[in-house]
Write a protein that holds these residues in place. Structure first.
Motif, PDB file in Angstrom:
ATOM      1  N   LEU A  22       7.878  11.395 -73.711  1.00  0.00           N
ATOM      2  CA  LEU A  22       8.349  10.717 -74.917  1.00  0.00           C
ATOM      3  C   LEU A  22       7.959   9.241 -74.897  1.00  0.00           C
ATOM      4  CD1 LEU A  22      10.051  11.216 -77.568  1.00  0.00           C
ATOM      5  CD2 LEU A  22      11.747   9.790 -76.417  1.00  0.00           C
ATOM      6  N   LEU A  23       8.079   8.607 -73.731  1.00  0.00           N
ATOM      7  CA  LEU A  23       7.691   7.188 -73.621  1.00  0.00           C
ATOM      8  C   LEU A  23       6.208   7.027 -73.954  1.00  0.00           C
ATOM      9  CD1 LEU A  23       9.597   6.184 -70.328  1.00  0.00           C
ATOM     10  CD2 LEU A  23      10.256   5.645 -72.668  1.00  0.00           C
ATOM     11  N   ASP A  26       5.718   7.582 -77.769  1.00  0.00           N
ATOM     12  CA  ASP A  26       6.131   6.382 -78.502  1.00  0.00           C
ATOM     13  C   ASP A  26       5.094   5.274 -78.370  1.00  0.00           C
ATOM     14  OD1 ASP A  26       8.377   4.813 -79.865  1.00  0.00           O
ATOM     15  OD2 ASP A  26       8.029   3.598 -78.080  1.00  0.00           O
ATOM     16  N   THR A  29       2.341   5.936 -80.860  1.00  0.00           N
ATOM     17  CA  THR A  29       2.602   6.194 -82.278  1.00  0.00           C
ATOM     18  C   THR A  29       3.224   5.025 -83.029  1.00  0.00           C
ATOM     19  OG1 THR A  29       4.705   7.194 -81.634  1.00  0.00           O
ATOM     20  CG2 THR A  29       2.876   8.699 -82.094  1.00  0.00           C
ATOM     21  N   GLY A  30       3.378   3.879 -82.404  1.00  0.00           N
ATOM     22  CA  GLY A  30       3.927   2.788 -83.201  1.00  0.00           C
ATOM     23  C   GLY A  30       4.817   1.851 -82.412  1.00  0.00           C
ATOM     24  N   MET A  31       4.750   1.946 -81.106  1.00  0.00           N
ATOM     25  CA  MET A  31       5.483   0.994 -80.280  1.00  0.00           C
ATOM     26  C   MET A  31       5.002  -0.424 -80.607  1.00  0.00           C
ATOM     27  SD  MET A  31       5.504   0.829 -76.118  1.00  0.00           S
ATOM     28  CE  MET A  31       3.832   0.120 -75.998  1.00  0.00           C
ATOM     29  N   PRO A  32       5.919  -1.387 -80.701  1.00  0.00           N
ATOM     30  CA  PRO A  32       5.481  -2.772 -80.925  1.00  0.00           C
ATOM     31  C   PRO A  32       4.486  -3.198 -79.833  1.00  0.00           C
ATOM     32  CG  PRO A  32       7.880  -2.598 -81.119  1.00  0.00           C
ATOM     33  CD  PRO A  32       7.388  -1.276 -80.626  1.00  0.00           C
ATOM     34  N   GLU A  33       3.452  -3.937 -80.225  1.00  0.00           N
ATOM     35  CA  GLU A  33       2.361  -4.188 -79.276  1.00  0.00           C
ATOM     36  C   GLU A  33       2.802  -4.919 -78.013  1.00  0.00           C
ATOM     37  OE1 GLU A  33       0.131  -6.727 -82.381  1.00  0.00           O
ATOM     38  OE2 GLU A  33      -0.360  -7.718 -80.503  1.00  0.00           O
TER      39      GLU A  33
ATOM     40  N   LEU B  22      15.768   3.852 -76.135  1.00  0.00           N
ATOM     41  CA  LEU B  22      14.637   4.451 -76.839  1.00  0.00           C
ATOM     42  C   LEU B  22      14.913   5.913 -77.185  1.00  0.00           C
ATOM     43  CD1 LEU B  22      11.672   3.778 -77.804  1.00  0.00           C
ATOM     44  CD2 LEU B  22      11.019   5.341 -75.980  1.00  0.00           C
ATOM     45  N   ARG B  39      17.868  16.444 -75.625  1.00  0.00           N
ATOM     46  CA  ARG B  39      17.998  14.994 -75.666  1.00  0.00           C
ATOM     47  C   ARG B  39      19.321  14.550 -75.062  1.00  0.00           C
ATOM     48  NH1 ARG B  39      14.946  11.547 -78.297  1.00  0.00           N
ATOM     49  NH2 ARG B  39      13.469  12.958 -77.325  1.00  0.00           N
ATOM     50  N   PHE B 218       7.466  -8.984 -85.756  1.00  0.00           N
ATOM     51  CA  PHE B 218       7.047  -7.582 -85.823  1.00  0.00           C
ATOM     52  C   PHE B 218       6.127  -7.173 -84.671  1.00  0.00           C
ATOM     53  CE2 PHE B 218       8.867  -7.652 -90.050  1.00  0.00           C
ATOM     54  CZ  PHE B 218       9.330  -6.353 -90.199  1.00  0.00           C
ATOM     55  N   LYS B 219       5.581  -8.134 -83.950  1.00  0.00           N
ATOM     56  CA  LYS B 219       4.821  -7.756 -82.749  1.00  0.00           C
ATOM     57  C   LYS B 219       5.754  -7.289 -81.643  1.00  0.00           C
ATOM     58  CE  LYS B 219       0.737 -10.488 -83.471  1.00  0.00           C
ATOM     59  NZ  LYS B 219      -0.088 -11.606 -83.030  1.00  0.00           N
ATOM     60  N   ARG B 220       7.024  -7.610 -81.791  1.00  0.00           N
ATOM     61  CA  ARG B 220       8.023  -7.147 -80.828  1.00  0.00           C
ATOM     62  C   ARG B 220       9.089  -6.322 -81.539  1.00  0.00           C
ATOM     63  NH1 ARG B 220      10.750 -11.568 -78.178  1.00  0.00           N
ATOM     64  NH2 ARG B 220      10.278 -12.971 -79.906  1.00  0.00           N
ATOM     65  N   GLY B 221       8.694  -5.693 -82.644  1.00  0.00           N
ATOM     66  CA  GLY B 221       9.671  -4.907 -83.377  1.00  0.00           C
ATOM     67  C   GLY B 221       9.030  -4.004 -84.412  1.00  0.00           C
ATOM     68  N   ARG B 222       9.828  -3.208 -85.071  1.00  0.00           N
ATOM     69  CA  ARG B 222       9.349  -2.377 -86.164  1.00  0.00           C
ATOM     70  C   ARG B 222      10.536  -2.023 -87.056  1.00  0.00           C
ATOM     71  NH1 ARG B 222       7.084   3.301 -84.043  1.00  0.00           N
ATOM     72  NH2 ARG B 222       7.937   4.039 -86.019  1.00  0.00           N
ATOM     73  N   ASP B 237      11.183  -7.718 -75.879  1.00  0.00           N
ATOM     74  CA  ASP B 237       9.841  -7.471 -76.420  1.00  0.00           C
ATOM     75  C   ASP B 237       9.753  -6.201 -77.256  1.00  0.00           C
ATOM     76  OD1 ASP B 237       8.691  -9.756 -75.364  1.00  0.00           O
ATOM     77  OD2 ASP B 237       8.457  -8.827 -73.404  1.00  0.00           O
ATOM     78  N   ASP B 238      10.869  -5.532 -77.453  1.00  0.00           N
ATOM     79  CA  ASP B 238      10.859  -4.286 -78.236  1.00  0.00           C
ATOM     80  C   ASP B 238      12.229  -4.133 -78.890  1.00  0.00           C
ATOM     81  OD1 ASP B 238      10.396  -1.815 -79.317  1.00  0.00           O
ATOM     82  OD2 ASP B 238       9.912  -0.815 -77.419  1.00  0.00           O
ATOM     83  N   ARG B 240      14.017  -3.006 -82.320  1.00  0.00           N
ATOM     84  CA  ARG B 240      13.700  -2.257 -83.541  1.00  0.00           C
ATOM     85  C   ARG B 240      14.870  -2.259 -84.517  1.00  0.00           C
ATOM     86  NH1 ARG B 240      10.200   2.759 -80.846  1.00  0.00           N
ATOM     87  NH2 ARG B 240       9.190   1.399 -79.314  1.00  0.00           N
TER      88      ARG B 240
END
Lengths: 504, 504
Positions: A22-23, A26, A29-33, B22, B39, B218-222, B237-238, B240
């Protein structure tokens, strides 16, 4: 019954490896860079925890107790064997070597990307040399029967032996090279219309519906878009696929989806009782996967993509919906013109864009190189020239740059030496499996022509998919077809299909 | 310097808790429906592994060595204290009790859903009784100063004491109830146009741009869409966020995004050196979060949603873009009509739809109920009637069904008793923080009116966000404002804002 400690450890390993998948999903598929550094550490920790459990004292004790116990069921004894093999492997390969490989490959990938972008093989060359040396060291540590390449390729295809592989490609070469030559001399069918405008949302809806039709269960899956399509599973109840859509080329998204859905059908149809056992885990690769090998996995993706998805019968059933989905775009194109277009073959430089007929020639070249590198008969320095010569020999064309030649694939930079044969093994096995299926269940032909895909899927499930990793690829092939790997069914299929398509 | 074993364990706990976040994010944003059982097990395993590390012998030894060591830096000593508190907590609360609560709550949630759908409080009643009893048992085991409710609420707001909470709500009640009454007797501004057609893709683009403008990276989010919006972080850094868009109501997606972006700014702006320390983890809740409490977190979301996002100055700068985005939809609406509409207040039954002025009255009712349940002065059976009476007293309206009354919130079914106060604490603290900010940096007012949000964000980062969980909420509030919790700034702000809006 297998003991409690064993089951407990395997169950935890299973969860850990499924979470790693899953990691990775993710991350693609769209993890923040900027999340990638931490993501690497997260995956590193879970891999370490999984490996610790494989090598734990409790596990070793349990395996010693259970090994060769005559009261075990087949599933139990094969589970024990899988763990035993992993323990033996990790005993031979010290952690430092694995770490060294990971570090080397992360630098190698950067050098490869730079080299490919600027058409400079020399940037990648020293890294590839070091990777090959590392692979040779691993081969020596693990040991092999005939050839050091076997250790490399057995990471992906357990038990595959080099003499078998050589014989396979000799047979393929003998019939495929002349067939391709003949086909490429014939007049080409028109395929201009495949490059018309196909809005992505409509492509997505159509691909979604095709995947459903062949049996992919969206309640246990989902379809996303990524630059490089893939399938990945987190148990049989969560099997995800990705594809890419090109608004000006229909094939990529369409057949890409069928290909990945074929992989997904393998994972979704493993027997539920294998969930959280060692038989849905690659314990050496530390990867949750129910399919028994890369080759058998590829046989399922190719079977649904090519044998089913590029057949005339398939489009007899679905071309109407395609025309309707893209109203006004394909009204002037007949079913048979469409069928010929999606099967058009031509020599091309890039493997991932190659058609059904030429694909294995691209693979053949790579496998010869990998073998040569591993036994020292070929040096890294010679590769660009060797590549051009072989492309000329097999396909009659030659890349003008290394970017379009030896630098095109990412595999070697990631340390994946030995995975290429599995693409061709997949094609060959798909033909053998189809032959066996049609022999045992002749009604399948009619069902396929009537878009009843569940009967083929049931046959595949019963004979192949449900068993997960219970059998080795060799055993499975023998059980299902009564033969070892044998390209004759595949070659006959290609010869007949292309003779008809091209009026040869 | 803190010792190696300590750092090693904390680093692993940090990765495990971030991975759990996550897994939860994925479960809410598009996980295949049949994946939920596995899950749950995956999250269960990682929680167990994290807890094992907190309670490990190495950790206990390290904490014993480090505790009260005068050579530690503030960050180090606070990290040690956080671990020590968690060990003390888990020593008092046996694992069986945690398991019992999880099992009870999973049944309770089903009963609550059924009860809410069919307007039958009696279905949920026995489960809520058992949850309250369990919470009382936990309170007795953990121990408290003034009131068993403190144990419940301190899960969300460390150190919050009941006398403080009572005094806070008394002050709020004394001024908010009459203010709301006056406002609701005045003529209502028109807000019909907020229910026109606002295509979701355009809402998404506009919300995305607003979130960017206030500083969400947005480079550290979505930004994704879910039924229930939330923010969740996997390290700074992530981070969301999710929101929901209603094609026929502008506010939900717009202010929902600003709210969650406000939460996200907290997580994205914690000091990088706190990454992988105990000061970005809730070690008792086993939850990776950099904010020091739910209340302080809410202060940030409310500050950006209401103080900034519902201010006249904000729309002076952005109303033009909004009109342009939805060309033809709001051309006939002036800036001041728009501003009045998004701030319109009216008595309403549902908390999550309540406006800025009435929101705390909904909370007050819930907090009184929770306190009464915990000290036994109120029984579960009495809740529906109590609810109606209090709604009448505070808001002058009464639900005709329990679905619109006592059954509306999911919290209690999930065992979350004691989280409601943090919504109001957030509102109150936001006002105290803004007051402190404007006093120390008077130029902020002008910067905000010129859409320069980075200066406010810098001030907040320096004073609040960067510290993560280094300070308790009380300490932080005292450091930043020189006072404890005090609703006078908040009440003055509301009184002035609504007097002006409604010409009172």
């Amino acid at each position: 019954m297998v003991n409690h400690a064993f089951n407990e450890q395997i169950s935890e390993i299973s969860h850990l490896l499924n979470i790693i998948n899953l990691l990775n999903w993710d991350a693609s598929t769209g993890m923040p860079e900027k999340a990638s550094e931490n993501r690497g550490k997260q995956i590193g920790l879970l891999s370490k925890l999984a490996q610790q459990r494989i090598l734990s004292k409790e596990m070793k004790t349990a395996v010693a107790q259970l090994d060769d116990n005559p009261n075990l069921s087949l599933i139990e004894s094969r589970s024990v064997k899988a763990v035993k093999n992993a323990i033996a492997y990790f005993d031979k390969i010290p952690t430092e070597l694995v770490t060294k490989q990971a570090e080397l490959c992360s630098l190698a990938e950067i050098a490869w990307r730079e080299g490919r972008a600027t058409n400079q093989f020399s940037l990648f060359e020293p890294y590839l040399e070091r990777i090959v040396n590392l692979k040779k060291e691993i081969a020596d540590r693990v040991g092999y029967v005939n050839h050091p390449y076997e250790v490399a390729t057995n990471e992906f295809e357990t038990g595959l032996q080099v003499p078998v592989l050589k014989s396979l490609f000799e047979q393929l070469k003998a019939r495929l090279v002349p067939l391709a030559k003949k086909v490429h001399q014939a007049p080409k069918p028109n395929n201009d219309f495949l490059f018309r405008s196909f809005p992505i949302e409509k492509q997505r809806a159509f691909s979604h519906s095709l995947a459903s039709k062949i049996g992919y269960d969206f309640k246990r899956g989902r379809l996303d878009t990524t630059t490089h399509p893939f399938e990945i599973s987190m148990t049989r109840d969560d099997v995800r696929i990705t594809t890419r859509f090109n608004p000006n080329f229909l094939n990529a998204g369409l057949f890409g989806t069928l290909h990945e859905a074929g992989h997904a059908l393998y994972e979704q149809n493993v027997a539920p009782e294998l969930n959280q056992t060692a038989l849905t885990l690659d314990l050496i690769g530390l990867y949750a996967v129910a399919g028994t090998s890369y080759g058998v996995h590829e046989s399922q993706s190719r079977l649904w993509e090519n044998r089913v998805g590029r057949s005339f019968e398939f489009w007899q059933n679905h071309y109407g919906l395609l025309q309707e989905t893209f109203k006004g775009t394909l009204d002037d194109i007949s079913l048979s013109d469409f069928y010929r277009a999606i099967n058009r073959s031509e020599p091309s430089l890039i493997r991932v864009e190659a058609d059904e007929l030429t694909y294995d020639l691209h693979i053949m070249l790579r496998v010869e190189i990998e073998m040569g590198l591993m036994d020292g008969s070929l040096s890294v320095k010679e590769l660009p020239e060797y590549w051009r010569a072989k492309m000329q020999e097999y396909l009659g064309i030659m890349p003008s740059t290394d970017t379009e030649g030896v630098l095109q694939d990412i595999h070697w930079s990631k340390g994946m030496i030995g995975s290429f044969p599995t693409y061709t093994l997949g094609n060959v096995m798909a033909a053998q499996f189809m032959q066996a299926a049609l022999k045992e269940a002749p009604y399948l032909d009619q069902d396929l022509s009537q878009a009843k895909y569940d009967s083929l899927l049931s046959w595949l499930t019963k004979n192949i998919l449900s068993h997960g990793r219970t059998y080795t690829p060799d055993e499975l092939l023998m059980n299902v077809t009564g033969r070892g790997i044998d390209p004759s069914d595949y070659l006959t299929y290609l010869e007949q299909k292309f003779a008809k398509l091209y009026d040869l």
